[in-house]
Design an enzyme around this catalytic site. Structure first.
Site, PDB file in Angstrom:
ATOM      1  N   TYR A  32      25.723 -48.872 -26.914  1.00  0.00           N
ATOM      2  CA  TYR A  32      26.568 -49.537 -27.755  1.00  0.00           C
ATOM      3  C   TYR A  32      26.371 -50.911 -27.887  1.00  0.00           C
ATOM      4  O   TYR A  32      26.432 -51.408 -29.083  1.00  0.00           O
ATOM      5  CB  TYR A  32      27.946 -49.481 -26.800  1.00  0.00           C
ATOM      6  N   PHE A  34      23.064 -51.978 -28.128  1.00  0.00           N
ATOM      7  CA  PHE A  34      22.105 -51.746 -29.045  1.00  0.00           C
ATOM      8  C   PHE A  34      22.368 -51.772 -30.336  1.00  0.00           C
ATOM      9  O   PHE A  34      22.210 -52.271 -31.306  1.00  0.00           O
ATOM     10  CB  PHE A  34      21.173 -50.735 -28.653  1.00  0.00           C
ATOM     11  N   GLU A 111      -8.758 -35.107 -22.843  1.00  0.00           N
ATOM     12  CA  GLU A 111      -7.447 -35.025 -23.209  1.00  0.00           C
ATOM     13  C   GLU A 111      -6.832 -33.705 -23.611  1.00  0.00           C
ATOM     14  O   GLU A 111      -7.391 -32.882 -24.030  1.00  0.00           O
ATOM     15  CB  GLU A 111      -7.610 -35.916 -24.407  1.00  0.00           C
ATOM     16  N   LYS A 113      -5.088 -31.304 -25.958  1.00  0.00           N
ATOM     17  CA  LYS A 113      -5.051 -31.135 -27.399  1.00  0.00           C
ATOM     18  C   LYS A 113      -3.547 -30.744 -27.957  1.00  0.00           C
ATOM     19  O   LYS A 113      -3.179 -29.663 -27.708  1.00  0.00           O
ATOM     20  CB  LYS A 113      -6.117 -30.103 -27.854  1.00  0.00           C
ATOM     21  N   CYS A 421      29.483  -5.433 -23.790  1.00  0.00           N
ATOM     22  CA  CYS A 421      30.555  -4.734 -23.062  1.00  0.00           C
ATOM     23  C   CYS A 421      31.855  -5.530 -23.108  1.00  0.00           C
ATOM     24  O   CYS A 421      31.656  -6.765 -22.832  1.00  0.00           O
ATOM     25  CB  CYS A 421      29.984  -4.435 -21.673  1.00  0.00           C
TER      26      CYS A 421
END
Ligand code: IVH
Length: 665
Positions: A32, A34, A111, A113, A421
């Site tokens: 709020y 923000f 790293e 990928k 069902c």
């Protein structure tokens, strides 16, 4: 403050809070606050456009039709990566490096990928100036406006950078966000997206950046390119990018030799399913930038990097038979039982078949030889059938006509793939699942209530509906198999304690079709009491944000049944929360009393105890004063206890507390 200064102040604050929220996951202000700050900035920028920064935080919201996608040359070409699929190929690559560099001493940056869409983002003096797609590697499409809407891409670096640079990264959609995105699609009767990768790559090229903003895109950065690159190694540059405010995955690792590279690969091969994004391999890069320079590029790839691609593992096995499982809502799910087979390091015995269409598509026969695959999903799937190996005497698998549990004729809507069902009252697995859902952690959160206990109580007719749970006595439970006095007491306490669960959790626990966790929250905050929801018209319900026809219909059906209304009344009388506004239900027995909680309790979590105090009009405070009452559990804070003694403050055990106050849930 003059206008210009105020605009700069608001922008700086909003950039900071965006970073705290999206990158550190540590918001310091509410949504709020923000939004209020953003609104103020937008108003000022509208009135005084001369002071508006092109990288203002207000630019993240996007606009309706603002993309022309001009083709723009990359400052540095965007190469792609050579692929490898085995240890041998990686060793050959490393041997080539050794030959060119004339040294065995080569270290690497390993790293993940990420499997998304790659982008190149340019920064001038720390300000985002342009965002391009990869295109043909030489030039890409200008998607700057779309890029600016992605919160994990900084509009400004956290600290000043004097040189210009490009950063390369992968725009992705996380698995959990993708599921939510598709739930919304399905609810609006739209075709769901196929996979996160294609959705991310389609999203980055949308004409309206306002629409891009709505997609849950994230960007992970993995490379800096600059003529004035001040770093010596890839690892160092990744850490520096992180410090500048870029979103860099924490999983990159410095590996001092190729053996450590293999360890990294094996580790992530096993762990990849636990990640919230999809990866299709590992990128191995020579860590030293001077070595990278020496190695250079072929016409397509850098010589200093290679991708190790994971292949989706497949295995061949045989179909044993098919189970048809009955879910809480009566939905029937066929599950294939397989001859056990090793796949991705785990023994696979079952594969989900989802529905009849899936069985028909595969054209399954008994004892068929199958190829099973484990990709991103946890549950393996059957990808193909080897028809050549089929025994001619085998019978075709056909979908059942009657419920495997209660024998009722199954029902299927033309526009749904699932069979149901409809005997919800009398079909045993549905009844058990409804109880399991009611007591689950996301629902009434009743600890110590296992499926076996539910089944035993059902079989003995001690519980028939949810309200019976709240009338259970220790003596009734002690009579059950494997239930000692202590566990029975704990269970009764946990049941009692569950009355403190908030309204939206109670709503969720009822198990109304299509009313999951998020929908319950939304309904509870719109219709703040159960009576408002019961009395709401179909249209009123449809008016709630993100609530579609299926949900509205299901709610109306549920509230139209007298037996459901009777149950709600009983649960309400028992003291469960049926209103958002707690004060309406608040007891007053602890009115204006302050409590300090210290230590832990066997029967109750500290949070639940806090809820009990708050729901009865009391306050929970953290520091001891002469006005506070202490509730002390196991291992209380020593300083709290000695301060309490000094101040001669009342210290209660949990039992004292329960017995001394007339607590009304
Ligand atoms: S380095 C010259 N690192 O994979 C260096 N790429 O198949 C080229 N990718 O286009 C890229 N994660 O979109 C690099 N950690 C990572 C990556 C990564 C994903 C993507 C990227 C690239 C593609 C190459």
């Amino acid at each position: 403050m003059n206008i210009k200064k105020e605009i700069i102040f608001l922008s700086t604050e909003l950039h900071k809070h965006n970073y705290l929220y999206y990158m550190l996951d540590k918001p310091e202000i509410s949504d709020y606050e923000f939004d209020k700050m953003m609104k103020k900035l937008e108003d000022l920028e509208f009135k005084f456009p001369q002071f508006k920064d092109p990288n203002s935080p207000s630019q993240r919201v996007g606009s309706l039709l603002n993309n022309s996608f001009n083709s723009v040359n990359h400052n540095f070409p965007m190469y792609s990566l050579e692929n490898s699929y085995s240890k041998d190929e990686l060793i050959k690559w490393k041997d080539r490096l050794v030959k060119i560099l004339k040294t065995e001493k080569i270290s690497f940056s390993c790293e993940l990928k990420l499997d998304g869409v790659s982008v190149s983002v340019s920064y001038k003096k720390g300000n985002l100036s342009q965002g391009l797609t990869r295109g043909d590697g030489v030039s890409g499409d200008d998607v700057t406006e779309n890029i600016k809407t992605i919160n994990t891409i900084p509009l400004k670096t956290l600290t000043k950078v004097e040189y210009d640079f490009d950063v390369r990264g992968e725009v992705i959609i996380e698995k959990t966000d993708f599921v939510k995105l598709n739930e919304r699609k399905i609810k609006n009767s739209e075709e769901p997206y196929k996979n996160p990768r294609n959705t991310a790559s389609g999203s980055i090229k949308l004409v309206s950046s306002k629409e891009v903003r709505k997609r849950p895109l994230k960007c992970y950065f993995f490379q800096i390119v600059s003529e004035n690159n001040p770093f010596n190694t890839q690892s160092e540059s990744l850490n520096a990018l992180k410090d500048l405010g870029f979103n860099v995955s924490n999983s990159h690792k410095y590996c001092k030799n190729i053996d450590e590279v293999f360890e990294f690969i094996s580790y992530w091969y096993k762990q990849k399913e636990n990640l919230n994004f999809e990866i299709d391999g590992i990128v191995v890069k020579v860590n030293s930038f001077s070595m990278q320079k020496h190695l250079g590029f072929t016409s397509k790839f850098p010589r200093w990097a290679i991708a190790y691609k994971f292949q989706t593992e497949q295995a061949i096995t045989k179909l044993v038979d098919i189970d048809f499982q009955v879910g809480r809502t009566g939905a029937i799910t066929p599950v294939a039982n397989l001859e056990p087979v090793l796949l991705n390091g785990t023994v696979v015995k079952r594969a989900s078949l989802h529905n009849e269409d899936q069985i028909d598509k595969l054209d399954l026969y008994q004892n068929d030889t199958l190829t099973v695959e484990k990709g991103g999903e946890i549950i393996p799937k059957i990808v193909s059938v080897d028809y050549r190996l089929r025994n001619l005497k085998s019978k075709k698998i056909s979908f059942i006509k009657n419920c495997p549990a209660c024998g009722s004729l199954l029902f299927k809507n033309d526009d749904e793939a699932q069979h149901y069902c409809l005997n919800s009252k009398g079909c045993y697995p549905q009844i058990v699942s409804r109880f399991k859902h009611f007591i689950s952690r996301k629902g009434m959160n009743i600890d110590g209530f296992g499926t076996e206990t539910i089944e035993r109580l059902l079989k003995k007719d001690i519980i028939k509906n949810f309200d019976d749970i709240y009338n259970l006595k220790v003596s009734q439970l002690v009579g059950l198999e494997r239930m000692a006095q202590k566990s029975a007491e704990n269970l009764v306490f946990a049941i009692y304690n569950s009355k403190a669960q908030p309204y939206h959790k109670v709503l969720y626990s009822l198990g109304i079709r299509h009313v999951g966790e998020t929908v319950s929250k939304r309904l509870a905050s719109h219709f703040t009491t159960i009576n408002d929801l019961i009395n709401a018209s179909y249209e009123d319900i449809l008016n709630v944000d993100e609530i579609g026809e299926k949900i509205a219909m299901s709610l109306k059906q549920y509230f139209n049944e007298t037996k459901n209304l009777d149950l709600l009344k009983k649960l309400n009388d028992l003291g469960l929360n049926f209103s958002q506004n707690k004060s309406e239900k608040k007891g007053t027995s602890l009115n204006k009393l302050s409590f300090v909680i210290t230590g832990t309790f066997e029967k109750i979590s500290r949070d639940s105890l806090k809820n009990i105090i708050l729901n009865n009009g009391g306050k929970v405070v953290s520091s001891i004063s002469s006005k506070a009452i202490i509730i002390s559990g196991r291992n209380p804070g020593p300083s709290k206890i000695s301060k309490a003694k000094d101040l001669k403050i009342q210290t209660l055990s949990l039992e004292d507390f329960i017995n001394s106050y007339n607590i009304n849930f």
